[in-house]
Design an enzyme around this catalytic site. Structure first.
Site, PDB file in Angstrom:
ATOM      1  N   HIS A 168       7.685  31.590  79.470  1.00  0.00           N
ATOM      2  CA  HIS A 168       7.383  32.821  78.739  1.00  0.00           C
ATOM      3  C   HIS A 168       8.437  33.138  77.679  1.00  0.00           C
ATOM      4  CE1 HIS A 168       4.153  33.675  81.521  1.00  0.00           C
ATOM      5  NE2 HIS A 168       4.981  33.589  82.535  1.00  0.00           N
ATOM      6  N   HIS A 189      17.343  37.448  77.463  1.00  0.00           N
ATOM      7  CA  HIS A 189      16.247  36.609  76.976  1.00  0.00           C
ATOM      8  C   HIS A 189      15.739  37.168  75.652  1.00  0.00           C
ATOM      9  CE1 HIS A 189      14.251  39.792  79.390  1.00  0.00           C
ATOM     10  NE2 HIS A 189      13.388  39.766  78.402  1.00  0.00           N
ATOM     11  N   HIS A 225      12.418  37.811  72.606  1.00  0.00           N
ATOM     12  CA  HIS A 225      11.007  37.996  72.271  1.00  0.00           C
ATOM     13  C   HIS A 225      10.821  37.823  70.774  1.00  0.00           C
ATOM     14  CE1 HIS A 225       9.788  39.602  76.225  1.00  0.00           C
ATOM     15  NE2 HIS A 225      11.006  40.118  76.252  1.00  0.00           N
ATOM     16  N   HIS A 250      16.903  41.017  74.947  1.00  0.00           N
ATOM     17  CA  HIS A 250      16.995  41.960  76.058  1.00  0.00           C
ATOM     18  C   HIS A 250      18.075  41.510  77.037  1.00  0.00           C
ATOM     19  CE1 HIS A 250      12.530  43.341  75.484  1.00  0.00           C
ATOM     20  NE2 HIS A 250      13.353  43.857  74.586  1.00  0.00           N
TER      21      HIS A 250
END
Length: 250
Positions: free
Chosen positions: A90, A114, A116, A133
């Site tokens: 993901h 991580h 995004h 994050h």
């Protein structure tokens, strides 16, 4: 479940908040960022993720306005290295057991960070190329996530090192390069927005104190493109604010 076991289970979730509620993407219900298993249907992937569709304090949000407040300063005392880099299917996630965050109470322990693409939070309707994050957990079980918006500009040596050393195959884990210092992914000024919210992936637990930095960091456009080769889009759409006040530090 006693308190000790509950905290152990919570820590497992925080270590991999992009995994399903079991703590493992492979073991849990399948979810994605598009199609029938995308964000609009996350509430149906399993019973533990129902809050994704019925919750009232979901994240991310579009910050259209904020209230200036006397918020405590963010006191970040992170270690200068990470332990491992994981391609969990993901996102790219770096795990670490080094460092703390305090903002009034605390401390909160840094567990992982991580990325995004594009940004999950919006500022007055504006999206940013990426968002980092930094996930923290308090001994009480409370969670705090520091968010850093990312824009194309000057190269960032830490992010460049992550892109050049990240595993490209889903499920792969590698030892993090010693040059990957999470402090290098912070802007110089630590002003921030604060609001109560949730994890932005299943199970979407509404247990997060969001601390979104107002100043973005710059990273090389080529490195953004490098991340996009693995994850061209892994951002949940903005959720309803539901009359939540967003506070802004001075």
């Amino acid at each position: 479940m006693n308190r000790r076991h509950a905290l152990k289970a919570l820590t497992g979730l925080v270590l991999c908040p992009l995994c399903a509620s079991t703590g493992s993407a492979a073991e849990g219900a399948h979810w994605t960022y598009e199609g029938t298993t995308g964000p609009a249907n996350w509430g149906d992937v399993d019973a533990a993720s129902k809050v994704c569709s019925v919750g009232s304090q979901q994240s991310p949000i579009d910050i259209n306005g904020s209230i200036k407040a006397q918020l405590p300063p963010l006191r970040i005392a992170w270690g200068k290295t990470a332990d491992t880099i994981v391609n969990n299917g993901h996102t790219i996630q770096l795990n670490t057991a080094k460092g703390t965050l305090t903002f009034g109470g605390g401390p909160y322990r840094l567990l992982q960070f991580h990325f995004h693409r594009p940004s999950e939070h919006l500022i007055r309707g504006k999206s940013f190329p990426m968002e980092a994050h930094f996930v923290h957990a308090h001994a009480s079980g409370a969670l705090a996530v520091v968010g850093a918006l990312m824009v194309a500009g000057r190269p960032n040596r830490v992010f460049s090192k992550i892109i050049t050393t990240m595993p490209t195959h889903e499920g792969e884990t590698v030892k993090a390069d010693p040059a990957i210092n999470p402090n290098g992914l912070l802007p110089r000024r630590l002003a921030y927005y604060r609001y109560p919210g949730s994890l932005t992936t299943p199970p979407c637990s509404e247990t997060v104190e969001w601390l979104l930095l107002t100043d973005p960091i710059q990273v090389a456009d080529a490195d953004i493109a490098g991340f996009a080769k693995l994850y061209a889009m892994n951002a949940r759409p903005a959720q309803k604010a539901n009359r939540r006040d967003v506070l802004r530090s001075g």
